[in-house]
Write a protein that holds these residues in place. Structure first.
Motif, PDB file in Angstrom:
ATOM      1  N   LEU A 378       8.970 -11.344  16.525  1.00 25.39           N
ATOM      2  CA  LEU A 378       8.964 -10.532  15.305  1.00 25.39           C
ATOM      3  C   LEU A 378       7.552 -10.050  14.965  1.00 25.39           C
ATOM      4  CD1 LEU A 378      11.460 -12.331  12.880  1.00 25.39           C
ATOM      5  CD2 LEU A 378      11.911 -10.677  14.683  1.00 25.39           C
ATOM      6  N   LYS A 379       6.551 -10.857  15.257  1.00 24.84           N
ATOM      7  CA  LYS A 379       5.166 -10.456  14.981  1.00 24.84           C
ATOM      8  C   LYS A 379       4.748  -9.252  15.823  1.00 24.84           C
ATOM      9  CE  LYS A 379       3.698 -15.079  13.545  1.00 24.84           C
ATOM     10  NZ  LYS A 379       2.969 -16.308  13.930  1.00 24.84           N
ATOM     11  N   LEU A 380       5.323  -9.150  17.032  1.00 26.29           N
ATOM     12  CA  LEU A 380       5.030  -7.984  17.871  1.00 26.29           C
ATOM     13  C   LEU A 380       5.620  -6.716  17.269  1.00 26.29           C
ATOM     14  CD1 LEU A 380       5.552  -9.344  21.518  1.00 26.29           C
ATOM     15  CD2 LEU A 380       3.443  -9.194  20.192  1.00 26.29           C
ATOM     16  N   ILE A 381       6.791  -6.840  16.637  1.00 26.69           N
ATOM     17  CA  ILE A 381       7.407  -5.668  15.997  1.00 26.69           C
ATOM     18  C   ILE A 381       6.567  -5.214  14.803  1.00 26.69           C
ATOM     19  CG2 ILE A 381       9.474  -4.838  14.783  1.00 26.69           C
ATOM     20  CD1 ILE A 381      11.090  -6.829  16.460  1.00 26.69           C
ATOM     21  N   GLU A 382       5.993  -6.149  14.083  1.00 25.85           N
ATOM     22  CA  GLU A 382       5.125  -5.825  12.941  1.00 25.85           C
ATOM     23  C   GLU A 382       3.738  -5.380  13.404  1.00 25.85           C
ATOM     24  OE1 GLU A 382       5.178  -5.574   9.746  1.00 25.85           O
ATOM     25  OE2 GLU A 382       6.535  -6.987   8.778  1.00 25.85           O
ATOM     26  N   ARG A 383       3.450  -5.516  14.683  1.00 26.45           N
ATOM     27  CA  ARG A 383       2.125  -5.268  15.265  1.00 26.45           C
ATOM     28  C   ARG A 383       1.054  -6.161  14.637  1.00 26.45           C
ATOM     29  NH1 ARG A 383      -0.583   0.220  16.730  1.00 26.45           N
ATOM     30  NH2 ARG A 383      -1.700  -1.181  18.131  1.00 26.45           N
ATOM     31  N   PHE A 384       1.424  -7.407  14.381  1.00 24.51           N
ATOM     32  CA  PHE A 384       0.408  -8.389  14.031  1.00 24.51           C
ATOM     33  C   PHE A 384      -0.421  -8.710  15.275  1.00 24.51           C
ATOM     34  CE2 PHE A 384       3.288 -10.161  10.458  1.00 24.51           C
ATOM     35  CZ  PHE A 384       2.858  -9.170   9.616  1.00 24.51           C
ATOM     36  N   TYR A 385       0.228  -8.605  16.436  1.00 25.09           N
ATOM     37  CA  TYR A 385      -0.437  -8.733  17.722  1.00 25.09           C
ATOM     38  C   TYR A 385       0.054  -7.588  18.616  1.00 25.09           C
ATOM     39  CZ  TYR A 385      -1.418 -13.608  16.373  1.00 25.09           C
ATOM     40  OH  TYR A 385      -1.847 -14.733  15.727  1.00 25.09           O
ATOM     41  N   ASP A 386      -0.731  -7.264  19.640  1.00 22.23           N
ATOM     42  CA  ASP A 386      -0.312  -6.283  20.646  1.00 22.23           C
ATOM     43  C   ASP A 386       0.021  -6.999  21.946  1.00 22.23           C
ATOM     44  OD1 ASP A 386      -0.219  -3.882  19.349  1.00 22.23           O
ATOM     45  OD2 ASP A 386      -2.269  -3.278  19.844  1.00 22.23           O
ATOM     46  N   TYR A 387       1.113  -6.571  22.578  1.00 25.74           N
ATOM     47  CA  TYR A 387       1.549  -7.181  23.840  1.00 25.74           C
ATOM     48  C   TYR A 387       0.680  -6.673  24.983  1.00 25.74           C
ATOM     49  CZ  TYR A 387       3.985  -2.708  23.580  1.00 25.74           C
ATOM     50  OH  TYR A 387       4.283  -1.381  23.416  1.00 25.74           O
ATOM     51  N   GLN A 388       0.702  -7.421  26.102  1.00 24.81           N
ATOM     52  CA  GLN A 388      -0.134  -7.061  27.255  1.00 24.81           C
ATOM     53  C   GLN A 388       0.627  -6.225  28.292  1.00 24.81           C
ATOM     54  OE1 GLN A 388      -0.240 -10.501  26.140  1.00 24.81           O
ATOM     55  NE2 GLN A 388      -2.061  -9.947  24.960  1.00 24.81           N
ATOM     56  N   GLU A 389       1.915  -6.485  28.443  1.00 22.89           N
ATOM     57  CA  GLU A 389       2.695  -5.772  29.450  1.00 22.89           C
ATOM     58  C   GLU A 389       4.015  -5.308  28.849  1.00 22.89           C
ATOM     59  OE1 GLU A 389       3.258  -8.081  32.986  1.00 22.89           O
ATOM     60  OE2 GLU A 389       1.193  -8.857  32.979  1.00 22.89           O
ATOM     61  N   GLY A 390       4.590  -4.261  29.460  1.00 20.23           N
ATOM     62  CA  GLY A 390       5.882  -3.755  29.019  1.00 20.23           C
ATOM     63  C   GLY A 390       5.750  -2.679  27.955  1.00 20.23           C
ATOM     64  N   GLN A 391       6.828  -2.502  27.197  1.00 21.77           N
ATOM     65  CA  GLN A 391       6.846  -1.446  26.182  1.00 21.77           C
ATOM     66  C   GLN A 391       7.821  -1.802  25.069  1.00 21.77           C
ATOM     67  OE1 GLN A 391       8.730   2.475  27.042  1.00 21.77           O
ATOM     68  NE2 GLN A 391       6.701   3.337  26.637  1.00 21.77           N
ATOM     69  N   ILE A 392       7.402  -1.535  23.841  1.00 22.17           N
ATOM     70  CA  ILE A 392       8.290  -1.658  22.674  1.00 22.17           C
ATOM     71  C   ILE A 392       8.393  -0.280  22.045  1.00 22.17           C
ATOM     72  CG2 ILE A 392       8.665  -2.722  20.418  1.00 22.17           C
ATOM     73  CD1 ILE A 392       6.960  -5.062  21.307  1.00 22.17           C
ATOM     74  N   THR A 393       9.623   0.182  21.843  1.00 21.30           N
ATOM     75  CA  THR A 393       9.835   1.473  21.173  1.00 21.30           C
ATOM     76  C   THR A 393      10.605   1.253  19.880  1.00 21.30           C
ATOM     77  OG1 THR A 393      11.858   1.885  22.436  1.00 21.30           O
ATOM     78  CG2 THR A 393       9.815   2.772  23.331  1.00 21.30           C
ATOM     79  N   ILE A 394      10.175   1.966  18.851  1.00 18.84           N
ATOM     80  CA  ILE A 394      10.846   1.940  17.549  1.00 18.84           C
ATOM     81  C   ILE A 394      11.103   3.385  17.135  1.00 18.84           C
ATOM     82  CG2 ILE A 394      10.604   1.362  15.098  1.00 18.84           C
ATOM     83  CD1 ILE A 394       8.985  -1.034  15.863  1.00 18.84           C
TER      84      ILE A 394
END
Length: 577
Positions: A378-394
């Motif tokens: 859930l923190k990745l969706i809020e962009r509290f942190y950024d992921y290193q690999e892959g992709q999140i689309t909203i």
């Protein structure tokens, strides 16, 4: 400290005025010994009372003028330094507001509080002293040397010999004190951390009867701070007696050699008295500078810590590729495509190769053991942190393309650890959206199953909540936190184990009410209870950061061994079939 001088740009005219009035004050003070010399040599020696009175009046007028200049300089110095402190605090607060959780983890909350309060105060006080003392002292020192030379060049050798000795004392003491001032600031951080943990966790401390342990922790932190402070003050305490010793020895030497000069007819008594005054002004200027050397090392350490915060770049950077006014589409949900995320310094990923789609109008539940990565997702969706690999689309776009403000304005987030603020119930619900009517507030409170306990409060929605709502139960806090998220009417709802403190009846009633309220939104629910997630449209099962199952309750019972173990562990308590 020089890096912080940019904050004085709005006060450049005040600083110019300080320099001018300081110069005028120094000239006034430097002229007084010469007048006193004239009184002795021309007035007293010649028994000229009228001359004595006339010069005395001049001295009185000049003293008053110098006092007025001093008052103006002090006022402008205080105004400039305090304005500087205010501006730096505002800048630091703005910078901290832009930090991601990674920066908070790196610097530490207690340290940020210390830097914003104590460190800025230290630097502010030193700058005030710089304007009042450090500018005056060189003017008085240089002026005193010039005037002393004008009175008697040979006798000035005493002062010239004494000055290097004073400089050596100041330099050697300052060199030993600087590292200790840095250590003091670190120990102050530690003490604030221990104190903050003790006060915020006071209920837990008392419940586990650990007051003695916490007292020992605080005593150690306090003792370390006190020991460092005592050590540095012992070193700094040597400065003033050493300076006064040199000053008194210089005075004795001046009187001794001055009397010889008078005896040989090379100078007059009045000139000797004036020379002593100028020598005192020179020495006291150096003493004032030495006082600055006591304060500057600590302020320098504080300024370095302040600058560290101001120059820290947030790890979450906005792409800005999407217009800020463009709303997030409610027709497209959230897609994770082979997403991997590592916490800084962690040995293995908190999430690895996560792929799923959460659709609007559906409930996506996430379940798993402790440390499986549910809250991190859930923190990745809020962009509290950024992921290193892959992709999140909203909303059909890469999450990094959305401006942070626009992204978060479309998310209703209920954190695992409820955070409410001191203020009324009304104000806490309106924290989610300021411009709302009383009817909207009462509606979301009813949906969140909070209206009943609010009605029982003496002042209802105007009941004042203490810090972190310590006058409410855990379940009441969660329901208010849910109401705060609902008031936004966002496109995305994130519930991070937000039903854990609710009884089964309230939990069921709340989830039923949410169905109608959030029917057009994308909803993700993190939960520990199977009863909370079993009716979701899809359930994601996490284990050690990996997705080990996805599907409905019935599908997972047949296909996912981890989910079956979770269900089996809860089946007796919840009557799950």
């Amino acid at each position: 400290m020089l890096a912080l001088f940019k904050f004085f740009k709005p006060y450049k005219w005040f600083i110019l005025a300080i320099l001018i009035f300081t110069l005028l004050q120094a000239l006034s003070n430097l002229y007084l010994p010469t007048l006193m010399s004239d009184i002795v040599d021309k007035g007293i020696v010649n028994n000229d009372i009228s001359y004595i009175i006339k010069i005395g009046i001049y001295m009185l007028i000049i003293s008053v003028i110098a006092a007025v200049f001093s008052i103006i300089t002090s006022f402008l110095s205080a105004k400039t330094a305090i304005g500087f402190g205010r501006d730096v605090r505002n800048e630091m607060f703005s910078r901290v507001e832009s930090f991601s959780l990674q920066e908070f983890d790196t610097i530490g909350t207690a340290s940020i509080i210390t830097r914003t309060t104590n460190d800025i105060l230290q630097v502010q006080q030193v700058y005030m002293m710089i304007f009042r003392v450090m500018i005056t002292a060189p003017m008085m020192c240089i002026g005193g040397i010039v005037m002393a030379l004008s009175k008697d060049k040979m006798l000035s050798l005493v002062v010239i010999v004494a000055m290097p000795i004073l400089f050596v004392i100041i330099w050697s003491i300052g060199k030993r004190g600087m590292p200790l001032f840095r250590a003091i600031q670190k120990r102050l951080d530690r003490m604030n951390l221990v104190l903050r943990e003790r006060l915020t966790g006071i209920r837990v401390v008392r419940a586990f009867n650990r007051s003695d342990h916490e007292e020992k922790r605080f005593e150690k932190a306090n003792h370390d701070l006190a020991a460092s402070a005592i050590k540095v003050n012992k070193i700094m305490a040597m400065m003033m007696p050493s300076m006064m010793l040199i000053l008194n020895l210089a005075t004795i030497a001046i009187v001794w050699f001055g009397s010889i000069r008078i005896d040989h007819g090379h100078m007059q008594v009045g000139d000797l008295m004036a020379f002593i005054q100028y020598a005192m002004q020179i020495m006291f200027s150096l003493i004032m500078l030495s006082m600055m050397f006591v304060m500057v090392p600590r302020a320098s350490a504080s300024a370095t810590r302040i600058q560290e915060v101001l120059t820290t770049e947030p790890s979450i950077i906005e792409d800005g590729a999407v217009e800020a006014e463009q709303p997030i589409s409610r027709k497209e949900g959230i897609t994770f495509q082979k997403v991997t995320f590592n916490y800084p310094g962690a040995e293995k990923p908190a999430l690895a190769d996560i792929t799923f789609t959460a659709r609007p109008g559906e409930v996506t539940a996430i379940i798993g053991g402790t440390g499986s990565g549910k809250s991190t997702l859930l923190k990745l969706i809020e962009r509290f942190y950024d992921y290193q690999e892959g992709q999140i689309t909203i909303g059909g776009r890469e999450i990094t393309q959305w401006p942070l403000k626009q992204l978060r304005s479309q998310i209703g987030y209920v954190p695992q650890k409820v955070a409410l603020f001191s203020g009324t119930v009304n104000e806490n619900i309106k924290f989610g959206k300021r411009e709302v009517s009383d009817e909207e507030i009462r509606h979301v409170a009813q949906v969140a199953q909070a209206s009943e306990f609010i009605a029982r409060m003496k002042e209802g929605y105007e009941t004042y909540l203490t810090q972190n709502a310590s006058n409410l139960s855990g379940g009441q806090k969660q329901r208010l936190s849910i109401a705060r998220a609902l008031i936004r009417k966002p496109a995305i709802y994130l519930f991070d184990d937000s039903f854990s403190a609710l009884d089964y009846k309230t939990d069921a009633a709340l989830r039923s009410a949410l169905v109608e309220e959030t029917k057009e939104a994308t909803m993700l629910i993190v939960a520990q209870r199977v009863s909370t997630v079993m009716h979701a449209d899809q359930i994601i099962v996490l284990e050690d950061g990996h997705m080990v199952g996805i599907g409905t309750h019935e599908q997972l019972l047949n296909e996912c061994s981890v989910y079956k173990e979770i269900v089996a562990s809860q089946i007796k308590g919840e009557g799950i079939a």
